[in-house]
Scaffold this motif. Structure first.
Motif, PDB file in Angstrom:
ATOM      1  N   GLU A  34       0.786  -1.200   0.115  1.00 59.49           N
ATOM      2  CA  GLU A  34      -0.067   0.001  -0.044  1.00 59.49           C
ATOM      3  C   GLU A  34       0.795   1.337  -0.051  1.00 59.49           C
ATOM      4  O   GLU A  34       0.548   2.073  -0.656  1.00 59.49           O
ATOM      5  CB  GLU A  34      -0.854   0.053   1.316  1.00 59.49           C
ATOM      6  CG  GLU A  34      -1.837   1.413   1.215  1.00 59.49           C
ATOM      7  CD  GLU A  34      -2.829   1.161   2.347  1.00 59.49           C
ATOM      8  OE1 GLU A  34      -3.588   1.936   2.476  1.00 59.49           O
ATOM      9  OE2 GLU A  34      -2.921   0.081   3.060  1.00 59.49           O
ATOM     10  N   ALA A  35       1.901   1.458   0.621  1.00 65.01           N
ATOM     11  CA  ALA A  35       3.033   2.697   0.805  1.00 65.01           C
ATOM     12  C   ALA A  35       3.402   2.574  -0.741  1.00 65.01           C
ATOM     13  O   ALA A  35       3.499   3.674  -1.111  1.00 65.01           O
ATOM     14  CB  ALA A  35       4.182   1.884   1.770  1.00 65.01           C
ATOM     15  N   TRP A  36       3.816   1.618  -1.403  1.00 61.87           N
ATOM     16  CA  TRP A  36       4.470   1.577  -2.726  1.00 61.87           C
ATOM     17  C   TRP A  36       3.410   1.967  -3.714  1.00 61.87           C
ATOM     18  O   TRP A  36       3.615   2.505  -4.934  1.00 61.87           O
ATOM     19  CB  TRP A  36       5.227   0.463  -3.022  1.00 61.87           C
ATOM     20  CG  TRP A  36       6.705   0.472  -2.295  1.00 61.87           C
ATOM     21  CD1 TRP A  36       6.926  -0.470  -1.245  1.00 61.87           C
ATOM     22  CD2 TRP A  36       7.799   1.421  -2.606  1.00 61.87           C
ATOM     23  NE1 TRP A  36       8.271  -0.229  -0.889  1.00 61.87           N
ATOM     24  CE2 TRP A  36       8.829   0.782  -1.577  1.00 61.87           C
ATOM     25  CE3 TRP A  36       7.826   2.382  -3.244  1.00 61.87           C
ATOM     26  CZ2 TRP A  36      10.074   1.479  -1.411  1.00 61.87           C
ATOM     27  CZ3 TRP A  36       9.326   2.997  -3.474  1.00 61.87           C
ATOM     28  CH2 TRP A  36      10.367   2.519  -2.394  1.00 61.87           C
ATOM     29  N   GLY A  37       2.022   1.466  -3.504  1.00 62.67           N
ATOM     30  CA  GLY A  37       1.062   1.597  -4.524  1.00 62.67           C
ATOM     31  C   GLY A  37       1.136   0.429  -5.613  1.00 62.67           C
ATOM     32  O   GLY A  37       0.462   0.422  -6.177  1.00 62.67           O
ATOM     33  N   TRP A 111      -3.463   4.238   6.929  1.00 65.01           N
ATOM     34  CA  TRP A 111      -3.465   3.033   7.514  1.00 65.01           C
ATOM     35  C   TRP A 111      -4.326   3.230   9.160  1.00 65.01           C
ATOM     36  O   TRP A 111      -4.501   4.447   9.606  1.00 65.01           O
ATOM     37  CB  TRP A 111      -2.076   2.575   8.079  1.00 65.01           C
ATOM     38  CG  TRP A 111      -1.325   2.071   7.086  1.00 65.01           C
ATOM     39  CD1 TRP A 111      -1.245   0.789   6.558  1.00 65.01           C
ATOM     40  CD2 TRP A 111      -0.494   2.660   6.176  1.00 65.01           C
ATOM     41  NE1 TRP A 111      -0.550   0.562   5.437  1.00 65.01           N
ATOM     42  CE2 TRP A 111       0.081   1.632   5.143  1.00 65.01           C
ATOM     43  CE3 TRP A 111      -0.033   4.185   6.306  1.00 65.01           C
ATOM     44  CZ2 TRP A 111       1.118   2.235   4.066  1.00 65.01           C
ATOM     45  CZ3 TRP A 111       0.893   4.506   5.352  1.00 65.01           C
ATOM     46  CH2 TRP A 111       1.534   3.590   4.190  1.00 65.01           C
ATOM     47  N   TRP A 300       6.587   3.297   6.029  1.00 63.24           N
ATOM     48  CA  TRP A 300       5.761   3.427   5.157  1.00 63.24           C
ATOM     49  C   TRP A 300       4.909   4.502   4.900  1.00 63.24           C
ATOM     50  O   TRP A 300       4.672   4.818   3.753  1.00 63.24           O
ATOM     51  CB  TRP A 300       4.652   2.291   5.555  1.00 63.24           C
ATOM     52  CG  TRP A 300       5.151   0.761   5.855  1.00 63.24           C
ATOM     53  CD1 TRP A 300       6.304   0.469   5.206  1.00 63.24           C
ATOM     54  CD2 TRP A 300       4.573  -0.149   6.306  1.00 63.24           C
ATOM     55  NE1 TRP A 300       6.340  -0.911   5.592  1.00 63.24           N
ATOM     56  CE2 TRP A 300       5.323  -1.259   6.501  1.00 63.24           C
ATOM     57  CE3 TRP A 300       3.197  -0.343   7.120  1.00 63.24           C
ATOM     58  CZ2 TRP A 300       5.017  -2.620   6.901  1.00 63.24           C
ATOM     59  CZ3 TRP A 300       2.899  -1.745   7.879  1.00 63.24           C
ATOM     60  CH2 TRP A 300       3.683  -2.630   7.567  1.00 63.24           C
ATOM     61  N   HIS A 304       4.974   6.281   1.224  1.00 64.97           N
ATOM     62  CA  HIS A 304       3.871   6.697   0.664  1.00 64.97           C
ATOM     63  C   HIS A 304       3.978   8.107   0.152  1.00 64.97           C
ATOM     64  O   HIS A 304       3.529   8.307  -1.024  1.00 64.97           O
ATOM     65  CB  HIS A 304       2.695   6.463   1.593  1.00 64.97           C
ATOM     66  CG  HIS A 304       1.257   6.795   0.972  1.00 64.97           C
ATOM     67  ND1 HIS A 304       0.812   8.020   0.919  1.00 64.97           N
ATOM     68  CD2 HIS A 304       0.485   5.826   0.459  1.00 64.97           C
ATOM     69  CE1 HIS A 304      -0.383   7.849   0.435  1.00 64.97           C
ATOM     70  NE2 HIS A 304      -0.689   6.696   0.031  1.00 64.97           N
ATOM     71  N   ARG A 308       4.295   7.911  -3.815  1.00 65.20           N
ATOM     72  CA  ARG A 308       3.203   8.185  -4.449  1.00 65.20           C
ATOM     73  C   ARG A 308       2.621   9.612  -4.464  1.00 65.20           C
ATOM     74  O   ARG A 308       2.005  10.153  -5.259  1.00 65.20           O
ATOM     75  CB  ARG A 308       2.125   7.470  -3.662  1.00 65.20           C
ATOM     76  CG  ARG A 308       2.535   5.974  -3.694  1.00 65.20           C
ATOM     77  CD  ARG A 308       1.435   4.838  -3.184  1.00 65.20           C
ATOM     78  NE  ARG A 308       0.017   5.029  -3.607  1.00 65.20           N
ATOM     79  CZ  ARG A 308      -1.034   4.319  -3.343  1.00 65.20           C
ATOM     80  NH1 ARG A 308      -0.952   3.630  -2.193  1.00 65.20           N
ATOM     81  NH2 ARG A 308      -2.168   4.470  -3.904  1.00 65.20           N
TER      82      ARG A 308
END
Length: 352
Positions: A34-37, A111, A300, A304, A308
């Motif tokens: 989710e952090a990196w996408g 999160w 994280w 993000h 992102r």
């Protein structure tokens, strides 16, 4: 026995912490995706495999911890030993729990926050046996460490540390942990920690080698710790048979990483790294614990924001995140650990 501060050991602590950070940022799937996408496998198509071995930094830490705890507990009273451990662990830990819980409670953070009641329980370090949600992902290793401290204090520090007592403790714990694994008894697993005991035992053995490199019993303890430890590491972490694994860690790869960890601490024990005595290594050692506490979840958030939010390339994001967490670690060391650690040690050793 040689004296003086072992600055190379401080450097190895930071190496172990960076290994774990590399694993959390680029060597696993799950929440970091989710952090990196997208999966870190796509972000680091050639590096994600090697980065996945960073999880073995935990075992490396346990070897170092065995060495350090035996060294620091030798000749200490139980009260002094307990105060030293509590003062070393708690200030930065409390600050990290509060900081991470507060950041994850912000509306702009993606999160979910840990429930307030569970966050408060985390301040005790008893969240795992109590079944509460963890604020810090890495805190499970602290629960392992605390149980090691308790065993060492009861079996070695309380009766008075001596070479014979330490040898008996190591041999007894290694044998008992193997029996606990065979017994499949949860309480024995909780107390004796079969999966991690060999690494602590190996580190204690290496401290005995440091005191006397001719000590055959010490070398036997180190060998036993390595042989049993690599077995547990391979069973837990090698995954070449899993077609759905994020990255495949081979049996040979796991054994080699464990061997390098033992060899690195062994080099310190034998004085082979004495030339690595630069003052910055002491700073590296001081940053390791607060960095280890905050790097995962706050990392994280930074990943993000950089990758992102601002479109920073993956490699630069990885480097900047690690540097940012080291900067935060310095702030925690400077403004939390430096004033509170000696104060807490004094309070805990004060005679009523």
């Amino acid at each position: 026995m040689r004296g003086g501060r072992l600055r190379a050991l401080d450097g190895l602590r930071l190496v172990a912490a960076l290994m774990v950070a590399a694993y959390h940022y680029g060597g696993r799937g799950g929440s970091v995706t989710e952090a990196w996408g997208s999966s870190p496998e796509r972000q680091f198509p050639t590096l994600h495999g090697p980065l996945s071995y960073g999880c073995l930094g935990v075992q490396f830490f346990f070897v170092i911890s065995g060495f350090v705890i035996c060294m620091s507990g030798w000749g200490r009273s139980p009260a002094s030993f307990a105060a030293s451990r509590a003062a070393r662990l708690l200030p930065a830990y409390w600050a990290a729990v509060v900081l991470v819980a507060a950041v994850f409670a912000l509306p702009v953070v993606a999160w979910d926050a840990v429930p307030a009641s569970d966050a408060l329980v985390n301040l005790t370090m008893l969240q795992q046996p109590l079944g509460a949600d963890r604020v810090l992902g890495v805190c499970w290793t602290l629960w392992v460490e605390v149980r090691f401290y308790a065993l060492f204090a009861l079996c070695v520090v309380l009766p008075g540390a001596s070479r014979r007592r330490v040898v008996v403790f190591c041999a007894g714990w290694l044998a008992a942990s193997a029996l606990a694994r065979a017994a499949h008894e949860p309480l024995l697993d909780l107390v004796l920690m079969p999966e991690y005991a060999p690494f602590f035992v190996g580190g204690v053995g290496l401290y005995l080698v440091h005191r006397d490199r001719r000590d055959a019993h010490a070398w036997g303890i180190v060998a036993g710790g390595f042989l049993v430890g690599q077995h547990h590491a391979v069973r837990a972490l090698s995954n070449t048979a899993d077609p759905h694994a994020f990255a495949h860690r081979t049996v040979l790869g796991v054994v080699l990483v464990v061997a390098v960890g033992f060899a690195a601490v062994g080099a310190v024990a034998l004085g082979l790294l004495d030339r690595w005595n630069a003052p910055w290594l002491t700073v590296a050692g001081a940053l390791t614990y607060p960095f280890y506490l905050v790097h995962e979840h706050l990392g994280w958030v930074v990943i993000h924001a950089l990758h992102r939010g601002l479109g920073v390339p993956s490699a630069a994001t990885l480097a900047l995140t690690a540097l940012g967490m080291l900067g935060l670690a310095w702030l925690l060391h400077r403004w939390v650990e430096r004033p509170l650690t000696p104060w807490l040690r004094t309070v805990l050793t004060r005679t009523p």
